[in-house]
Design a protein around this motif. Structure first.
Motif, PDB file in Angstrom:
ATOM      1  N   VAL A 181      38.902  46.608  32.430  1.00  0.00           N
ATOM      2  CA  VAL A 181      39.409  45.427  31.495  1.00  0.00           C
ATOM      3  C   VAL A 181      38.406  44.370  31.895  1.00  0.00           C
ATOM      4  O   VAL A 181      37.470  44.356  32.823  1.00  0.00           O
ATOM      5  CB  VAL A 181      40.699  45.190  31.867  1.00  0.00           C
ATOM      6  N   ASP A 182      38.657  43.188  31.196  1.00  0.00           N
ATOM      7  CA  ASP A 182      37.657  42.069  31.076  1.00  0.00           C
ATOM      8  C   ASP A 182      38.225  40.858  31.577  1.00  0.00           C
ATOM      9  O   ASP A 182      39.115  40.033  31.102  1.00  0.00           O
ATOM     10  CB  ASP A 182      37.349  41.690  29.650  1.00  0.00           C
ATOM     11  N   HIS A 183      38.281  40.540  33.345  1.00  0.00           N
ATOM     12  CA  HIS A 183      38.327  39.598  33.749  1.00  0.00           C
ATOM     13  C   HIS A 183      37.338  38.812  34.678  1.00  0.00           C
ATOM     14  O   HIS A 183      37.380  38.680  35.734  1.00  0.00           O
ATOM     15  CB  HIS A 183      39.537  40.135  34.708  1.00  0.00           C
ATOM     16  N   PRO A 184      36.325  38.006  33.644  1.00  0.00           N
ATOM     17  CA  PRO A 184      35.301  37.383  34.313  1.00  0.00           C
ATOM     18  C   PRO A 184      35.680  36.174  35.122  1.00  0.00           C
ATOM     19  O   PRO A 184      36.855  35.526  34.946  1.00  0.00           O
ATOM     20  CB  PRO A 184      34.450  36.755  33.298  1.00  0.00           C
ATOM     21  N   ARG A 187      34.559  41.304  38.733  1.00  0.00           N
ATOM     22  CA  ARG A 187      34.347  43.014  38.157  1.00  0.00           C
ATOM     23  C   ARG A 187      34.025  43.713  39.249  1.00  0.00           C
ATOM     24  O   ARG A 187      33.478  43.358  40.302  1.00  0.00           O
ATOM     25  CB  ARG A 187      32.961  42.797  37.466  1.00  0.00           C
ATOM     26  N   PRO A 188      34.592  45.085  39.132  1.00  0.00           N
ATOM     27  CA  PRO A 188      35.262  45.539  38.434  1.00  0.00           C
ATOM     28  C   PRO A 188      36.785  44.982  38.239  1.00  0.00           C
ATOM     29  O   PRO A 188      37.310  44.770  39.396  1.00  0.00           O
ATOM     30  CB  PRO A 188      35.161  46.882  38.275  1.00  0.00           C
ATOM     31  N   THR A 207      43.481  40.237  32.621  1.00  0.00           N
ATOM     32  CA  THR A 207      42.425  40.626  31.531  1.00  0.00           C
ATOM     33  C   THR A 207      42.473  39.735  30.373  1.00  0.00           C
ATOM     34  O   THR A 207      43.470  39.401  29.872  1.00  0.00           O
ATOM     35  CB  THR A 207      42.504  42.096  31.131  1.00  0.00           C
ATOM     36  N   SER A 210      41.758  43.070  25.665  1.00  0.00           N
ATOM     37  CA  SER A 210      40.959  44.051  26.004  1.00  0.00           C
ATOM     38  C   SER A 210      41.126  45.374  25.124  1.00  0.00           C
ATOM     39  O   SER A 210      42.230  45.909  25.038  1.00  0.00           O
ATOM     40  CB  SER A 210      41.064  44.487  27.183  1.00  0.00           C
ATOM     41  N   HIS A 212      39.672  48.096  25.634  1.00  0.00           N
ATOM     42  CA  HIS A 212      39.807  49.234  26.638  1.00  0.00           C
ATOM     43  C   HIS A 212      41.355  49.319  26.938  1.00  0.00           C
ATOM     44  O   HIS A 212      41.805  50.800  26.975  1.00  0.00           O
ATOM     45  CB  HIS A 212      39.237  49.187  28.048  1.00  0.00           C
ATOM     46  N   GLY A 253      39.552  34.667  31.031  1.00  0.00           N
ATOM     47  CA  GLY A 253      39.879  35.517  31.882  1.00  0.00           C
ATOM     48  C   GLY A 253      41.332  36.365  31.572  1.00  0.00           C
ATOM     49  O   GLY A 253      41.737  37.161  32.206  1.00  0.00           O
TER      50      GLY A 253
END
Ligand code: ZN
Length: 311
Positions: A181-184, A187-188, A207, A210, A212, A253
């Protein structure tokens, strides 16, 4: 969990969700695979209102813990989950509100009588964190082995670092898959899906909205999704000196409650549970406000996460 608070929750749920609360309640009573929310507040700052991120899935007296925010061992005890039943730990990502008590959970479960294998799964540097945790606490561990006759702890623990999504684990009662998932900038970061014979449960971790996660959660019975109530964000960050950076980080995020509803609808899940709530303790944000935001796009039942609530 205490019966009174559970009853009080359902009484509230009837008011909040009308007829939607009834099938949910029946499901919770009959499912063999149990999900208990252990900590539902977002962020590492200790609070009175809620504990940091953690969930447990229980099947046949085996505990699968997802995330280890501060107090997870104590929350398991309050939820009447025996600590020696700990079998697997899944870490979604390396943020302290998800990892602060990772080592402590294993260590304290061992002092509570756990003498069997534990597998832990999550992104790097999970192996290093585990090794250094045991090194840091070697004096106590070795004393208790020699003095109290406990089995050696370190050989019980098997660490698996995950770098990509896909199949994580298949045992005789559950299949676990992960998705990136996307949690800048962390990563990961992973979401996990647990498929058992009787139900499927997805934990989003942290996240931003997302795709995904939509794919991973397709058709699941329960999606536990992290959520931000955006209109209250300025009030939250106004309390801290790093307000601008913190607000930027949360927006980049995390997922708004409204978008969590979008994800749940797109995935076709049956029930959406909002958790890792940001803000976690703003009395100006009521359960009804969380539900209303998520239900703009999601037509199924929405549950606002509470510590020790069984879903
Ligand atoms: Zn995070």
């Amino acid at each position: 969990m205490p019966c009174i608070s559970r009853r009080a929750f359902f009484a509230g749920a009837v008011t909040l969700m009308g007829a939607l609360s009834r099938p949910y309640k029946i499901q919770a009573q009959t499912a063999k695979t149990r999900l208990i929310l252990l900590g539902t507040g977002g962020g590492p700052r200790p609070r009175k209102a809620s504990s940091a991120s953690a969930q447990v899935i229980i099947r046949n007296n085996t505990a699968y813990v997802i995330d280890c925010g501060n107090g997870v061992a104590r929350q398991l005890v309050l939820a009447d989950v025996p600590l020696p039943t700990l079998r697997h730990i899944f870490i979604t990502h390396d943020h302290s509100d998800h990892t602060a008590d990772y080592g402590n959970l294993i260590w304290l479960a061992w002092t509570a009588g756990m003498g069997t294998r534990v597998d832990t799964w999550g992104p790097p540097p999970l192996a290093k964190m585990t090794r250094l945790f045991f090194e840091m606490n070697a004096q106590d561990i070795n004393t208790r082995i020699a003095d109290e006759g406990r089995v050696p702890l370190v050989p019980l623990v098997h660490v698996h670092e995950l770098r990509e999504g896909g199949l994580v684990l298949r045992d005789d009662q559950i299949t676990v898959r992960a998705a990136l998932v996307d949690h800048p900038p962390v990563r990961p970061a992973f979401a996990y899906r647990f498929d058992a014979e009787d139900r499927s449960i997805v934990i989003s971790g942290d996240t931003a909205r997302s795709d995904h996660l939509v794919t991973l959660a397709e058709g699941a019975d329960v999606l536990v999704h992290s959520a931000v109530y955006l209109p209250a964000l300025d009030r939250l960050v106004a309390r801290v000196p790093n307000a601008a950076a913190l607000k930027r980080s949360i927006i980049a995020g995390q997922t708004s409650a409204e978008d969590a509803g979008r994800v749940a609808q797109a995935a076709g899940v049956k029930t959406l549970v909002l958790s890792h709530l940001v803000p976690a303790d703003d009395p100006g944000v009521t359960d009804q406000m969380w539900i209303d935001a998520a239900r703009i796009h999601f037509r199924g039942p929405v549950i606002v996460g509470k510590d020790l609530l069984e879903v």
